[in-house]
Scaffold this motif. Structure first.
Motif, short mmCIF file in Angstrom:
data_model
loop_
_atom_site.label_atom_id
_atom_site.label_comp_id
_atom_site.label_asym_id
_atom_site.label_seq_id
_atom_site.Cartn_x
_atom_site.Cartn_y
_atom_site.Cartn_z
N THR A 1 0.82 -1.21 0.00
CA THR A 1 0.00 0.00 0.00
C THR A 1 0.86 1.26 0.00
O THR A 1 0.42 2.31 -0.48
N ALA A 2 2.07 1.17 0.53
CA ALA A 2 2.96 2.33 0.54
C ALA A 2 3.21 2.85 -0.87
O ALA A 2 3.41 4.06 -1.07
N ASP A 3 3.18 1.95 -1.86
CA ASP A 3 3.37 2.38 -3.24
C ASP A 3 2.21 3.26 -3.71
O ASP A 3 2.40 4.19 -4.49
N VAL A 4 1.00 2.96 -3.22
CA VAL A 4 -0.16 3.77 -3.57
C VAL A 4 -0.03 5.16 -2.94
O VAL A 4 -0.34 6.18 -3.57
N VAL A 5 0.42 5.19 -1.70
CA VAL A 5 0.62 6.48 -1.02
C VAL A 5 1.60 7.34 -1.81
O VAL A 5 1.36 8.54 -2.04
N LYS A 6 2.70 6.74 -2.27
CA LYS A 6 3.69 7.48 -3.05
C LYS A 6 3.10 8.02 -4.34
O LYS A 6 3.38 9.14 -4.76
N VAL B 1 -8.77 2.79 -1.77
CA VAL B 1 -7.58 2.06 -1.39
C VAL B 1 -7.82 1.33 -0.07
O VAL B 1 -8.46 1.87 0.84
N TRP B 2 -7.37 0.09 0.00
CA TRP B 2 -7.42 -0.70 1.24
C TRP B 2 -6.23 -0.29 2.07
O TRP B 2 -5.08 -0.39 1.62
N ILE B 3 -6.47 0.17 3.30
CA ILE B 3 -5.42 0.89 4.02
C ILE B 3 -5.61 0.80 5.52
O ILE B 3 -6.72 0.57 6.01
N ASN B 4 -4.54 0.96 6.26
CA ASN B 4 -4.58 1.28 7.69
C ASN B 4 -3.18 1.59 8.17
O ASN B 4 -2.22 1.58 7.41
N GLY B 5 -3.08 1.92 9.45
CA GLY B 5 -1.77 2.11 10.07
C GLY B 5 -1.00 3.30 9.55
O GLY B 5 -1.55 4.37 9.30
N GLU B 6 0.31 3.08 9.37
CA GLU B 6 1.18 4.19 9.02
C GLU B 6 0.86 4.76 7.65
O GLU B 6 1.11 5.94 7.40
N ASN B 7 0.29 3.94 6.74
CA ASN B 7 -0.07 4.47 5.43
C ASN B 7 -1.22 5.47 5.53
O ASN B 7 -1.22 6.51 4.86
N PHE B 8 -2.22 5.16 6.38
CA PHE B 8 -3.30 6.12 6.60
C PHE B 8 -2.76 7.37 7.26
O PHE B 8 -3.10 8.50 6.86
#
Length: 392
Positions: free
Chosen positions: A71-76, A96-103
């Motif tokens: 998911t970090a790639d989506v954040v970038k 996006v399916w997400i949680n934690g540090e990415n959110f």
């Protein structure tokens, strides 16, 4: 006249909310929603195919599963789009399916759509009291910028014929490792489950757990985490391959448990062992448990980027994911086995009847208390220090 009386009996705010949602559904029809979601599970992928079929039929929304590994790639990607000046409805990610540090990163950088999640009609069925992590993601308030999708809690499993008295704390796990050297391990960081194992050890060893609810203070980080590293230094020599090598994934550990090479496995899905028993990949004698004083638990969510091309369609999909029908199907271990975020007491008898009620082999018999995740900003420094100490 009866219809008119019924309409006037509905509060004005409710009529307004109903009208607003009707407009969202109308705008969503014909839209394509690009849902960026982890694709590492055949069960998850099949479930999303079913969701796509349902939302197309019921709402005229086309759902495309964009399969990702991190998911970090989506954040970038979304961050790059913002830096490039791409405005509303100009992005490549709708959901996006997400949680934690990415959110936490997306929220901090203003990469998410303005609060929308708690306006979804089905959010009223979410258990925000018994499952407070549905509004709090790694100690970061969601503020309506992501919608809960499923529950997770750190869980161990083992063949009861090989391990009749499983450890109930990190201290007991250490004692077991000393008695049975080479038969316990955990995934190499930064694997999510491996990081969770280390965070569980951090919670169990830290002098004051309350410090973990806030971002770490750099000057205090070494002192606060010192008991964790002492614990791992004592544990590692007794692990599989003497702690000089770690499996890459919890799936690899699960297979070693099935083969009898390891005594126990670990997962963030309390139903995983039941899933594996049902699929005949683990024996029916496998039991699941959580530490007596509790284990880390959290909620996973879906979020909409600020520049989604189809924000209405994304909301319609998110609302469907919160429906009793979709949540019950997801909770079925023959489909996925992901615990629901809903409060079953808020559902109609017909809706409740869709959920499985009978305990199955491998499921947690007595759920333990859910311990909140450390603040999302603890992940990076803990992972980096772990890699520095043990990852080479």
């Amino acid at each position: 006249m009866g219809a008119a009386i019924s309409a006037t009996a509905i509060p004005a705010w409710a009529q307004s909310a109903n009208a607003a949602w009707a407009n969202i559904e109308k705008a969503a029809r014909g839209q394509t929603v690009y849902f960026n979601a982890w694709a590492g599970s055949d069960r998850t992928n099949a479930y999303l195919q079913w969701v796509a079929s349902e939302v197309q039929t019921a709402f005229g929304v086309k759902l495309e599963h964009v399969k990702i590994t991190d998911t970090a790639d989506v954040v970038k990607r979304v961050r790059s789009e913002k830096n490039a000046g791409r405005q509303a409805r100009e992005g490549t990610v709708d959901l996006v399916w997400i949680n934690g540090e990415n959110f936490a990163a997306m929220k901090a950088d203003g990469l998410l759509l303005a609060p929308w999640a708690e306006q979804l009609p089905n959010f009223a069925k979410v258990d925000t009291v018994g499952k407070p992590t549905t509004r709090n993601d790694f100690s970061v308030p969601t503020d309506g910028q992501e919608s809960p999708w499923g529950m997770a809690q750190f869980t161990f499993f083992a063949d009861s014929q090989r391990l009749p008295a499983p450890p109930q704390s990190m201290k007991e796990l250490l004692a077991l490792a000393k008695r049975q050297p080479g038969r316990i391990t955990y995934p190499r960081l930064p694997d999510f489950t491996g990081t969770t194992f280390v965070k569980q050890a951090l919670i169990d060893t830290v002098a004051d757990p309350s410090v973990l609810t806030k971002p770490p203070v750099p000057a205090e980080l070494e002192r606060v985490t010192a008991p964790l590293w002492r614990f791992l230094d004592e544990l590692h020599p007794h692990l599989w391959r003497s702690g000089r090598q770690f499996p890459q994934s919890p799936a690899a550990i699960r297979q070693m448990v099935a083969d009898g090479e390891l005594l126990l496995g670990m997962t963030f899905n309390p139903n995983e062992a039941a899933n594996e028993i049902a699929a005949r990949r683990l024996p029916a004698s496998v039991k699941s448990w959580q530490f007596a004083r509790g284990t880390i638990g959290n909620t996973h969510f879906v979020a909409i980027p600020y520049n989604a091309r189809s924000p209405e369609g994304a909301q319609v999909v998110a609302n469907f994911l919160l429906s009793a029908r979709a949540q019950a199907r997801k909770a079925d271990i023959t489909v996925w086995g992901d615990p629901t975020v809903l409060d079953l007491t808020r559902l109609s008898p017909k809706e409740r009847a869709e959920f499985p009620v009978q305990a199955l082999p491998g499921q947690v018999a007595t759920p333990a208390p859910t311990l909140p995740e450390p603040h999302a900003t603890w992940v990076d420094p803990v992972e980096k220090e772990w890699v520095r100490r043990y990852g080479r």
